[in-house]
Each structure stands twice: as C-alpha cells, then as structure tokens.
Design an enzyme around this catalytic site. Structure first.
Site, mmCIF file in Angstrom:
data_model
loop_
_atom_site.group_PDB
_atom_site.id
_atom_site.type_symbol
_atom_site.label_atom_id
_atom_site.label_comp_id
_atom_site.label_asym_id
_atom_site.label_seq_id
_atom_site.Cartn_x
_atom_site.Cartn_y
_atom_site.Cartn_z
ATOM 1 C CB SER A 238 24.718 31.175 38.091
ATOM 2 O OG SER A 238 25.172 31.667 38.771
ATOM 3 C CE LYS A 239 26.322 24.058 35.938
ATOM 4 N NZ LYS A 239 27.035 22.571 35.653
ATOM 5 N NE ARG A 240 27.205 34.417 40.176
ATOM 6 C CZ ARG A 240 26.913 35.818 41.032
ATOM 7 N NH1 ARG A 240 27.096 35.302 41.317
ATOM 8 N NH2 ARG A 240 26.088 36.408 40.267
#
Length: 467
Positions: A238-240
């Site tokens: 994911s973006k994290r």
C-alpha cells in the site's frame, strides 16, 4: 509452434499501481522475448467506477514505461454483443440455463446448506426447468457434480479444485450484462490469448474459467499465477510502504528503465544478476524463473537501481527526461549542449532526476540566490582580491579547458600563498550561491567562460556592497 499472445487487462477504476505494472511487464516481456503479440484490454464493465481519467492514466503509464501493445486497447463495455453471442451458444448447447431464483431464495439455499455442514451455495433449483429468458432471469453455467478441476500452473504447479464445491455460477446478470469470468474467457478466446500471466489472487477464478473453456470446446491457455507484491512488513502493498501509482514515480524522478528493472526483480530472477537493461531483459526473460514466493517492495533498492541507471545513461539520453523536472521547477531549459554538460557534472551524484534537477537550478539562474551563512563565512573582504584575480585570469584564457583552469589556479595559489581549499570554497559560493556543488573545474567548464566570469564579478560586487 503457435505465436505467443499475452495480454494485460486493467480495470479503469484507478491509476496503474506497482502490482498491475509488474503483471503487464511479465506479459510484455514474454511476448517480446518470443516475438509474439501483447494485447491491451480495458475491463470497464463496472460503469459506476470506471473513468476516462483512469484509462488515460493507465495508457500514459504504460507508454512511459515503454510497454507498447500490438493490439488494442479493447474495451469490454463495447463488446456486449459478442458476450451475448457466446452466452446464447452455451444455453443452446445445454451447458448453461436460465434461472429465475431471486436473491432471497438463493440466500435461503445457502443458509440451509450451511446448517447441514455443507458449503453455502446455489442448489441448482432451475437446472432442469428449461426456462426461457425473462425480465428477472440470470444465466448460470452447469458445473460438474463430481471430480476435480486441476489448474496446471507454470508458476505454482498443479492445484486441484473439487467440482462439488463449485455451484452453478452466474455468467449473465438479469440486466443482460456479462459476469467477469464469462467476459474474460470470451475476450481471451476471440483475441487469441494463449498465455495468461496474472496475480495469484485470480487463481480462485481459474477453475470457473476453465469450465467455460471446456463448455465452449476451446483449448485452454497456459496459466501462470504470480505471488502478490508485499510491503516490507509482509502485509499487502500500500501507499504506506512507499508504493504509489506508476505516474507518481515519474514525478519523483525515476527512469522508466529503472522501474522496469526493479519490477521484473519482484518475482523473477536470472542467477544473481540485479541490474538489467531493457534489451537484456527481453533476451533473458523466461517463465521458468518466475518465483513462487511473495516479493517485498523496497524503496531503497529501487533508488539504488535508479542511481545505477542514471549513471549508465549518456547525458544526451537523460536530457529529455530531465527537462520535465526542470520545467516543473520553473526553468525554461532546452535539450542542448549546455544542459547535457550540466547533466555530466551531476550524473554521478544523482539518485533521481528530481534530485538532479534541484541540483542543476543554479546553472540556469540569471540572478543567484545566495545562502546567507555561506556569504558570511566565505565571501569576506579579504577574498575579493583573489576572486578578482580569478576573474581576470579566466577572462584572459584563449582556450577554456579544465587543464587551462587548473594551470590558472596553481598560479593563483603561488601568488597568494593560499591552499586550493581556501580559494575553491569562496569561488564555489560565488558561482553557485551555496557551499555544495559538483567538482569545481567540471562545474566551471559546464557553466561556460562568460557566465563564470560574470558570476565572480557579481560576487565581488556583493562583497563590496557589504562594506
């Protein structure tokens, strides 16, 4: 041997992300390796979520990565008549049937099965009714009651699915729209797709699709399901974890060849080799070395590869991509000898093109922005004479070369009894406005004689104005 035909079928409900780009790459490389065809298909049957903006972003990302397609892009939303034709064939041949059971009735069937300790699913209520098409009917395909469907997978090996655990699944909704598994099979059949490489989240769909192939009397394609890309903590990417849309990586200053190199190593290997150029990948790529284990996304490794690709390129190759980032910073640069010279001074130290563009700003400024601390520390009254001597000697050069500059500064060191560091740092501040820059001589050569002299004289004026 049949021509290898692969495909990439993104859904235009968002941008192209790392996992999708990797899937596209594996299919593209296999087609290119075998001089086959790579087909692009947009799976836009989800009208509520599909957008033109997403389509454009996907196409732009593939083009930036250099993954060209031979056929397409096809759009599923424009192919309903083809799907209907195949659905009718399945009904007429007895492999599919109309079902009038409501959703509430199907829910009751599932609850009843679950209460008996069985898998909750549709019980085949309309299978033998020979119903005709109606306003609320769906079309279901007949699945075998016994036996197994074995998915022969070139990545995962054989996976067996019990047919008794598959209900008669829907292939056409009551509104006439096709279900995903039907549309995919028809598309792949009519487009001649014979090799399907995709994420292993699709493995659950494969036995259903195989049954549709069998019902249509069609030959199965080769299947290969690759593991998902995970974040550093082994959770879904994911973006994290630093994973964003492909378009964001362009904005962050990554080279497409570096992205290709990094993506292919997320699930494929060729011995211990880490660095690949595009032609090298096309030559060496195969399906046998696709891994069975999930890959971890690592931004640091991507940065390291990007740095290597930047260093491997010529200044001429980097100039075009760099202009995008220079223009973003408000610099109206051109792909010319000056910009290529600038790149040469920054190439060894740049991890991204954004980093390179930011470091290049001082080259293009008519009026330098001086760092106050640097001015206070290095542009002192006693250095003005040294700078003036430097400007005069440089201005008097017939040939503006690094060798000539080195000779000049040796002479200045002798005349002033100063070590080079005591001269170079004030000169660097005079030329760049800061204490950080490429090597002094290579920077002066890239800047050019006239700009160098002009900047030294401006710095002398700055010192005088401070008095």
């Amino acid at each position: 041997m049949d021509t290898i035909i692969t495909r990439f079928p993104p859904s235009p409900t968002g941008y192209l992300h790392i996992g999708g780009a990797r899937t596209a790459l594996f299919n593209w490389l296999y087609a290119r390796k075998n001089k086959g065809k790579f087909v692009l298909r947009i799976e836009d049957t989800d009208a509520a979520r599909s957008t033109k903006e997403s389509v454009d972003a996907i196409l732009e990302s593939l083009e930036w990565l250099g993954m060209d397609w031979d056929d397409g892009p096809y759009f599923q939303a424009q192919r309903y008549s083809i799907y209907n034709e195949y659905i009718e064939k399945l009904v007429e041949s007895g492999h599919a049937y109309y079902c009038s059971c409501t959703q509430d009735e199907v829910n009751i069937m599932r609850k009843t099965a679950k209460a008996r300790g069985l898998k909750p699913m549709y019980n085949g209520n309309c299978r033998q009714k020979n119903l005709k098409k109606g306003e609320d009917t769906v079309v279901r395909i007949k699945t075998p009651d016994q036996g197994v469907t074995i998915v022969k997978d070139i990545v995962k090996g054989d996976t067996a699915f019990q047919n008794s655990e598959m209900d008669d699944f829907i292939i056409q909704r009551s509104d006439g729209s096709p279900m995903y598994n039907l549309a995919v099979v028809v598309d792949d059949l009519t487009m001649g797709i014979n090799t399907i490489i995709r994420g292993d989240d699709h493995l659950i769909n494969t036995p259903k699709q195989m049954l549709i192939y069998k019902a249509l009397g069609a030959r199965l394609p080769v299947f290969g399901h690759v593991p998902m890309v995970l974040g550093s903590d082994k959770s879904r990417l994911s973006k994290r974890h630093g994973a964003m849309s492909v378009g964001e990586y362009k904005k962050m200053g990554f080279l497409p060849d570096a992205m290709i190199n990094y993506l292919v190593r997320l699930g494929w290997s060729h011995g211990d080799q880490e660095f690949f150029e595009r032609d090298d990948l096309i030559e060496k790529f195969n399906l046998e070395h696709l891994g069975r284990s999930a890959s971890m996304f690592d931004t640091d490794k991507l940065l390291a590869l990007n740095s290597k690709h930047i260093q491997k390129k010529t200044p001429e190759e980097l100039a075009g991509p760099l202009l995008f980032h220079l223009h973003t910073l408000g610099i109206d640069a051109k792909n010319d000898g000056f910009t290529q010279g600038v790149i040469q001074t920054l190439q060894p130290r740049s991890k991204t093109l954004v980093e390179m563009a930011q470091a290049a700003v001082f080259y293009y400024q008519d009026n330098l922005k001086f760092d106050e601390k640097a001015v206070k520390k290095f542009l002192k009254k006693d250095i003005a004479a040294v700078l003036e001597k430097s400007a005069d000697y440089i201005e008097g050069l017939e040939k503006y070369t690094q060798e000539a500059l080195e000779t000049i500064f040796k002479k200045i060191m002798e005349e002033t009894n100063l070590k080079f560091g005591k001269i170079a740092q004030p000169l660097r501040v005079a030329i760049t406005g800061t204490t950080i820059s490429p090597g002094i001589f290579e920077m002066l050569i890239a800047l050019g004689k006239d700009k160098t002299v002009q900047r030294i004289k401006s710095a002398i004026q700055l010192i005088q104005n401070k008095e």
